[in-house]
Design a protein around this motif. Structure first.
Motif, short mmCIF file in Angstrom:
data_model
loop_
_atom_site.label_atom_id
_atom_site.label_comp_id
_atom_site.label_asym_id
_atom_site.label_seq_id
_atom_site.Cartn_x
_atom_site.Cartn_y
_atom_site.Cartn_z
N PRO B 14 0.80 -1.22 0.00
CA PRO B 14 0.00 0.00 0.00
C PRO B 14 0.84 1.28 0.00
O PRO B 14 0.29 2.36 0.05
CB PRO B 14 -0.81 -0.11 1.30
CG PRO B 14 0.04 -0.95 2.19
CD PRO B 14 0.81 -1.89 1.31
N VAL B 15 2.18 1.14 0.00
CA VAL B 15 3.02 2.34 0.06
C VAL B 15 3.70 2.56 -1.29
O VAL B 15 4.27 1.65 -1.87
CB VAL B 15 4.07 2.21 1.18
CG1 VAL B 15 4.96 3.45 1.21
CG2 VAL B 15 3.39 2.03 2.52
N GLY B 25 0.92 19.03 -0.66
CA GLY B 25 0.84 19.24 0.79
C GLY B 25 0.89 17.93 1.54
O GLY B 25 0.51 16.88 1.03
N MET B 26 1.34 18.01 2.78
CA MET B 26 1.32 16.85 3.66
C MET B 26 -0.15 16.47 3.88
O MET B 26 -1.00 17.34 4.03
CB MET B 26 2.01 17.23 4.97
CG MET B 26 2.29 16.08 5.88
SD MET B 26 3.49 14.93 5.19
CE MET B 26 3.58 13.77 6.54
N LEU B 27 -0.47 15.18 3.88
CA LEU B 27 -1.82 14.64 4.06
C LEU B 27 -2.79 15.09 2.96
O LEU B 27 -3.99 15.07 3.14
CB LEU B 27 -2.38 15.00 5.44
CG LEU B 27 -1.62 14.41 6.63
CD1 LEU B 27 -2.32 14.76 7.93
CD2 LEU B 27 -1.49 12.90 6.51
N GLU B 28 -2.22 15.51 1.82
CA GLU B 28 -3.09 15.85 0.70
C GLU B 28 -3.63 14.57 0.06
O GLU B 28 -2.95 13.56 -0.02
CB GLU B 28 -2.30 16.66 -0.33
CG GLU B 28 -3.13 17.05 -1.55
CD GLU B 28 -2.37 17.97 -2.52
OE1 GLU B 28 -1.52 18.76 -2.07
OE2 GLU B 28 -2.65 17.89 -3.73
N LEU B 29 -4.86 14.67 -0.41
CA LEU B 29 -5.47 13.56 -1.13
C LEU B 29 -4.92 13.54 -2.55
O LEU B 29 -4.92 14.57 -3.22
CB LEU B 29 -6.98 13.77 -1.16
CG LEU B 29 -7.82 12.63 -1.69
CD1 LEU B 29 -7.80 11.48 -0.71
CD2 LEU B 29 -9.25 13.10 -1.89
N ILE B 42 1.82 10.88 2.90
CA ILE B 42 2.16 10.75 4.33
C ILE B 42 3.61 11.11 4.61
O ILE B 42 4.06 11.05 5.73
CB ILE B 42 1.86 9.32 4.83
CG1 ILE B 42 2.58 8.27 3.97
CG2 ILE B 42 0.38 9.04 4.91
CD1 ILE B 42 2.53 6.89 4.57
N GLY B 43 4.37 11.49 3.56
CA GLY B 43 5.74 11.90 3.82
C GLY B 43 6.26 12.72 2.65
O GLY B 43 5.91 12.48 1.49
N LEU B 44 7.05 13.76 2.94
CA LEU B 44 7.61 14.60 1.90
C LEU B 44 9.08 14.82 2.22
O LEU B 44 9.45 15.04 3.37
CB LEU B 44 6.90 15.96 1.86
CG LEU B 44 5.46 15.95 1.33
CD1 LEU B 44 4.78 17.28 1.61
CD2 LEU B 44 5.43 15.64 -0.15
N MET B 49 7.86 12.17 -2.63
CA MET B 49 6.70 12.06 -1.74
C MET B 49 6.38 10.59 -1.50
O MET B 49 6.62 9.75 -2.35
CB MET B 49 5.50 12.79 -2.31
CG MET B 49 4.98 12.27 -3.62
SD MET B 49 3.70 13.36 -4.27
CE MET B 49 4.53 14.13 -5.64
N THR B 50 5.89 10.32 -0.30
CA THR B 50 5.46 8.98 0.05
C THR B 50 3.95 9.00 0.19
O THR B 50 3.40 9.88 0.85
CB THR B 50 6.10 8.52 1.37
OG1 THR B 50 7.51 8.73 1.27
CG2 THR B 50 5.81 7.07 1.65
N VAL B 51 3.30 8.04 -0.44
CA VAL B 51 1.83 8.04 -0.50
C VAL B 51 1.32 6.71 0.02
O VAL B 51 1.85 5.66 -0.34
CB VAL B 51 1.36 8.22 -1.96
CG1 VAL B 51 -0.15 8.14 -2.06
CG2 VAL B 51 1.87 9.54 -2.53
N GLN B 52 0.33 6.74 0.91
CA GLN B 52 -0.34 5.47 1.22
C GLN B 52 -1.60 5.37 0.39
O GLN B 52 -2.37 6.32 0.27
CB GLN B 52 -0.60 5.28 2.72
CG GLN B 52 -1.62 6.18 3.35
CD GLN B 52 -1.88 5.78 4.80
OE1 GLN B 52 -1.44 4.73 5.26
NE2 GLN B 52 -2.59 6.62 5.53
#
Lengths: 475, 588
Positions: B14-15, B25-29, B42-44, B49-52
């Motif tokens: 899932p990552v 942005g952080m926590l951006e959809l 979930i990370g920049l 960028m890291t996306v879940q």
């Protein structure tokens, strides 16, 4: 899998790194996460693998058959462009396959153009039908107090050396659709059986094969065998292949399917092995943090859906390492499955078959498949009363071991007698004995009648009047 | 509205990692890959960028695009939530079934709230009114009886320049216009709110009204207050889900949000099939007409499991803001914590205890602190009560999730395997459980029933702990060695256990006990104790008391006397008087 050769795909020669069953392939582009690969070693033999992680210009591949004989240069890796699929067909019943779904009985590949992703897809909760039809297994400890329903997942928790295989074989042989107590026995529709062995000994596989043959069930059994000397990594695919076929039989063809998975503990170990090699952060006992989700992705492939008549009922078998029920495998299994049947060594040594330890056993769905209009009106309370009585017996036994049986009160002594009879007459039955639901209820009432009426607070007064046959029945 | 912000460079479950814009942005959809799967940043780090990803990533390739939305992960709020069943990121499961069949495929896009359905709407505000966040503009009938109070978005305020007349509207229709400065803004019944941000309120109030659940061991012995938080830890098979279902059925909340987080699919199906047929004892309407279901079962994507808790609590807060009492069940918070652990593991973060990330306690605190009894922005009062199930591995309460949860809840309902094995349900251990709300809700009981609940409860708990002590002795020397007075304690404790604590969720009479019945039953048992004690102290043998026919009657009263006819309990008291009276006379 015949489609493998059809699809083609890009090929890379040489790999970057090999570590246990994992290898890192460099220089591949357009690789997808979870894609299937075909690996050819220098001798030209092929084996298969799956992409576990993919980055720019590299892919981490898990080799199902293990990496023995693979070299850095000369190994050719072909990416097949799809996730792992397998053919499914009704003709697969009566056949034997290896852990990846390839026939090993000398017969041809199944003739079909239906291919399914072995990972399956989650069933939408709104599409499910809640299980309500019970399966009569003819075993009192299951039918009576831990009833199995169609579409339920009910594991056997056992230990090395105990007769879980016999019990599973007996269930498979005797299972018929349940009926209301007193109703005539109809010719039950027969279950299709999908059997998956993971890391079990040859003898165990033979035992089941023989048992299926003797009961005449062999033609409706599909066996997927990954035995103890087969590659451990393949074990991760074996139950998925079996369940993929089960889903096709149940949801496409409308059959009632009974799936037996043995032994889940070996499956968990294979998972742990891969996780270790990959250097993942372990949680309990070295098992990966996603063990729960991974097990759920197998166990949840059970049930009934609204668009089909069929059902999948799962009986996973699990040997608890050191008989420890808090070990991650039984523990996480117990959280996901709808109950558990626990076999105990004490009863086994006492010569009781099946040695079902009743107190820690449970069927979560039982309440919805028994009672009025399903088995018999008194069944739920009768079951609770047997449990309560047997639980009390355990306390009294502990007391008796300290102060001696003679010092016990009259009522407590009756409980001791009840407990012994419960194990000898209710739990204990022959491997060939197929008890009807009426018979099971009758034995239970006979046992309850050994206790004073005042002790029976879980059943109603009317039920006592109707079924109680004890000394103070008339008082 | 989504534009490409990066390309994928790495995928593991899932990552997903990607390279691209520094403006994400952080926590951006974000939307991931050609299938536009839902994900959250979930990370920049620099342009990395890291996306879940909330959906299955199999088949995705490096080089695929990622699209930004500029918005944080949000839920849609408006009429139509009630009676819905959503997945962890608020996609309606029935629509997914219609479009894709019995199995959940990926890439499904549906409105969380129907844009077509019309709601009967009545305005409650007038042109010229000064409105602010939370002000009630009007009422939409969400069911035949449930008033959905349409509010101004918490971030808006101004003067009403136009209001729609009473009529039927969809959630897209303008129902009011607000003038802010020189700009005029159209307001609909639909609003969005980021799930990780608690909805604002004015202030917290004390929690001193119990959430009545109809479960005797909870209401009488370990009450949770409205706006409080309770935890139910227990090993597998000890009845967490049955207890959660019982609370969801019978709690005197106006709205129930039930989150099935990483649990079985059949459990959610059971709720879906059962609730429409069960009748709320207070409103007389089907229970489904006050229920919102969030189902992210154990085999659905793990990252969405993490989101499901926030989706649920945001919906709960929304109804609280209308002035309702909301009860939220989360089954199970351990699966949510495991989802955190799984994602954390894939990010190769340094683990703290048992592989869980170090921020586990912080996340649990954030969640439980969203419970509360509050003064809303619009002057009304509402509450969110949280009941979180915990599934400790091996039933060991010393593991991190149980331990951290204990720090943030005030009510602890400890489930016990040995009680469950003996089929004593609810299998809540009365000696290991506690409630810190007991003092707070004492007044409520006095006003409601006119009886001194606090004193009776204390007495009953004394008896039960005395029983536990005596049982130790009995185990060593047998019951005969105890003096009659102590054996009387054992007799009464048995009545408490079997006649009050045990409750059968499947029995139509016993499933729900009104508070009046609860306190009257307790009173009866204590009365029995008092009379019995007086007699044995004068030397009457204990077995005479044990054999009184009324003992059986008291134990059966829970299921033989309905909530409507509790005066029948007076008859039982008369039986006690009569039977004890005889003994009393013999041993005077």
């Amino acid at each position: 899998m015949s489609e493998a050769t059809v699809l083609g795909g890009q090929e890379v020669v040489g790999v970057g790194r090999i570590e246990g069953p994992i290898m890192v392939v460099e220089g591949a582009s357009n690789v997808s996460y979870d894609e299937v690969v075909e690996i050819q070693d220098v001798r030209g033999d092929t084996r298969r693998g799956r992409v576990l992680e993919v980055g720019e210009g590299f892919a981490v591949v898990q080799v199902f058959a293990g990496s023995t004989g693979l070299s850095i240069d000369g190994t050719r890796v072909r990416f097949l462009g799809n996730t792992l699929h397998m053919p499914v067909a009704e003709e697969m019943l009566g056949r034997i396959f290896d852990g990846l779904g390839t026939p090993i009985d000398g017969g041809p590949e199944p003739l079909t153009d239906v291919y399914r992703d072995v990972n399956g897809q989650p069933i939408n909760p709104t599409a499910r039908i809640y299980p309500r039809d019970y399966i009569q297994t003819g075993i009192s400890t299951i039918d009576g107090v831990n009833t199995l329903l169609r579409g339920q997942k009910l594991p056997l928790f056992s230990g090395a050396g105990m007769p879980h295989d016999q019990l599973a074989a007996q269930i498979v042989r005797q299972a018929t659709l349940g009926r209301v107590a007193g109703a005539p026995q109809t010719e039950g529709e027969e279950f299709a059986i999908v059997f998956a062995a993971m890391g079990v000994k040859n003898d165990v596989a033979d035992y089941f094969r023989k048992s299926f043959t003797e009961s005449g069930a062999l033609t409706r059994v599909a066996m997927f065998l990954n035995l103890a000397d087969d590659p451990p990594v393949e074990r991760i695919v074996t139950p998925r292949a079996a369940l993929t076929l089960a889903e096709y039989l149940a949801y496409d063809l409308g059959k009632h399917v009974l799936v037996v998975l043995t032994d889940m503990t070996n499956y968990g170990e294979a998972l742990r092995q891969i996780s270790n090699v990959r250097g993942e952060v372990p949680s309990r006992k070295g098992y990966p943090g996603y063990l729960y989700s991974d097990l759920a992705s197998l166990y949840e492939r059970t049930g009934r859906i609204r668009t089909s008549e069929g059902s999948i009922t799962q009986i996973p078998i699990l040997t608890m390492p050191n008989d420890d029920m808090t070990h991650p495998m039984p523990d996480l299994t117990g959280y996901i499955t709808e109950g558990q049947i626990v076999l105990g060594r004490e009863l086994y040594y006492a010569g009781v078959y099946p040695p079902v330890t009743v107190l820690p056993s449970l069927s979560r769905l039982m309440k919805d498949g028994i009672g009025k209009g399903r088995t018999r009106d008194d069944h739920p309370r009768w079951g609770a009363q047997l449990y309560a009585g047997y639980a009390k017996t355990q306390d009294i036994r502990a007391l008796a071991s300290v102060i001696g049986e003679e010092e016990l009160s009259e009522v407590d002594q009756k409980y001791l007698k009840f407990g012994r009879a419960f194990e000898r007459e209710f739990v204990n039955q022959a491997f060939t004995e197929n008890r009807t639901i009426e018979r099971t209820l009758e034995i239970g009432w006979k046992l309850l009648s050994m206790l004073p009426k005042g002790e029976l607070t879980r059943v109603t007064l009317d039920e006592i009047k109707q079924y109680y046959k004890g000394d103070d029945a008339t008082s | 509205m989504a534009n490409e912000v990066g390309t994928i460079t790495w995928i593991s479950g899932p990552v997903v990692r990607a390279r691209g814009s520094r403006h994400v942005g952080m926590l951006e959809l974000v939307e991931v890959g050609q299938d536009r799967l839902v994900g959250e940043v979930i990370g920049l780090k620099g342009d990395q960028m890291t996306v879940q990803v909330y959906e299955e990533t199999a088949g995705m390739q490096p080089g695929a695009p990622i699209y930004g939305t500029g918005l944080p992960l949000s839920v849609e709020l408006g009429p139509g939530l009630i009676q819905s069943i959503y997945d962890g990121v608020q996609r309606p499961l029935p629509l997914i079934e219609q479009a894709m069949g019995s199995f959940i495929n990926r890439g499904a896009r549906f409105d969380s709230i129907s844009r077509e359905k019309k709601w009967k709407y009545t305005p409650k505000a007038n042109v010229g009114d000064e409105v602010k966040g939370g002000t009630i503009l009007g009422v939409a009938m969400e069911t035949d009886t449930f008033e959905h109070r349409v509010m101004v978005h918490p971030d808006d305020k101004g003067t009403l320049t136009w209001v729609a007349s009473a009529g039927e509207y969809t959630v897209n229709d303008t129902i009011a216009k607000i003038k802010v400065g020189k700009e005029e803004k159209s307001v609909t019944m639909l609003q969005r709110w980021p799930v990780r941000r608690p909805r604002p309120f004015v202030q917290r109030r004390g929690a001193n009204i119990p959430l009545i659940t109809g479960q005797r061991i909870l209401d009488t012995f370990f009450p949770v207050a409205k706006g409080g938080a309770a935890g139910i830890p227990g090993p597998f098979g000890s009845g967490k889900t049955v207890t959660q279902h019982s609370i969801a059925k019978w709690a005197d909340a106006e709205v129930i949000v039930y989150i099935g987080c990483g649990e079985r699919g059949n459990e959610m199906t059971e709720v879906l099939q059962e609730f429409p047929h069960l009748v709320d004892p207070r409103s007389g309407r089907p229970l489904m007409e006050r229920t919102v279901l969030i189902a992210n079962t154990s085999n659905m994507p793990v990252a969405a499991r993490e989101a499901s808790i926030y989706t649920g609590i945001t919906i709960a807060e929304y109804y609280r803001d209308m002035g309702y009492h909301v009860a939220l069940m989360a089954d199970s918070t351990s699966r949510w914590a495991e989802a955190l652990r799984e994602v954390s593991g894939r990010l190769e973060e340094m683990p703290a205890e048992e592989g869980y990330p170090a921020y586990l306690a912080g996340r649990l605190a954030e969640f439980y602190e969203r419970a509360g009894y509050v003064d809303n922005l619009n002057g009304s009062q509402g509450s969110v009560s949280i009941v979180g199930a915990v599934s400790p591995p091996g039933g060991d309460f010393s593991e991190p999730v149980t331990q951290h949860t204990k720090r943030f809840i005030r009510c602890f309902w400890a489930l016990d395997k040995s009680l469950a094995s003996a089929r004593h349900f609810p299998a809540i251990n009365w000696l290991d459980s506690y409630s810190e709300y007991i003092e707070d809700v004492g007044n409520w009981w006095r006003e409601k029933t006119g009886k001194d609940w606090l004193a009776m409860r204390t007495k009953a708990m004394e008896l039960l702990s005395e029983e536990a002590r005596l049982s130790q002795i009995v185990k060593l020397v047998g019951p005969d060695a105890l003096p009659y007075a102590e054996r009387m304690v054992l007799e009464t404790s048995r009545l408490i256990r079997e006649g009050i604590l045990q409750q059968n969720a499947t029995d139509t009479v016993d499933a729900y006990s009104s508070v009046e019945k609860q306190i009257r039953l307790l009173e009866l048992v204590l009365y029995f104790h008092e009379r019995g004690m007086a007699i044995v102290k004068r030397g009457a043998p204990i077995n005479l008391i044990h054999d009184l026919p009324v003992v059986d009657t008291i134990i059966r009263a829970k299921s033989s006397v309905t909530n409507e006819e509790i005066n029948k309990l007076d008859d039982i008291q008369k039986m006690i008087d009569q039977q004890m009276g005889q003994l009393d006379a013999e041993y005077r």
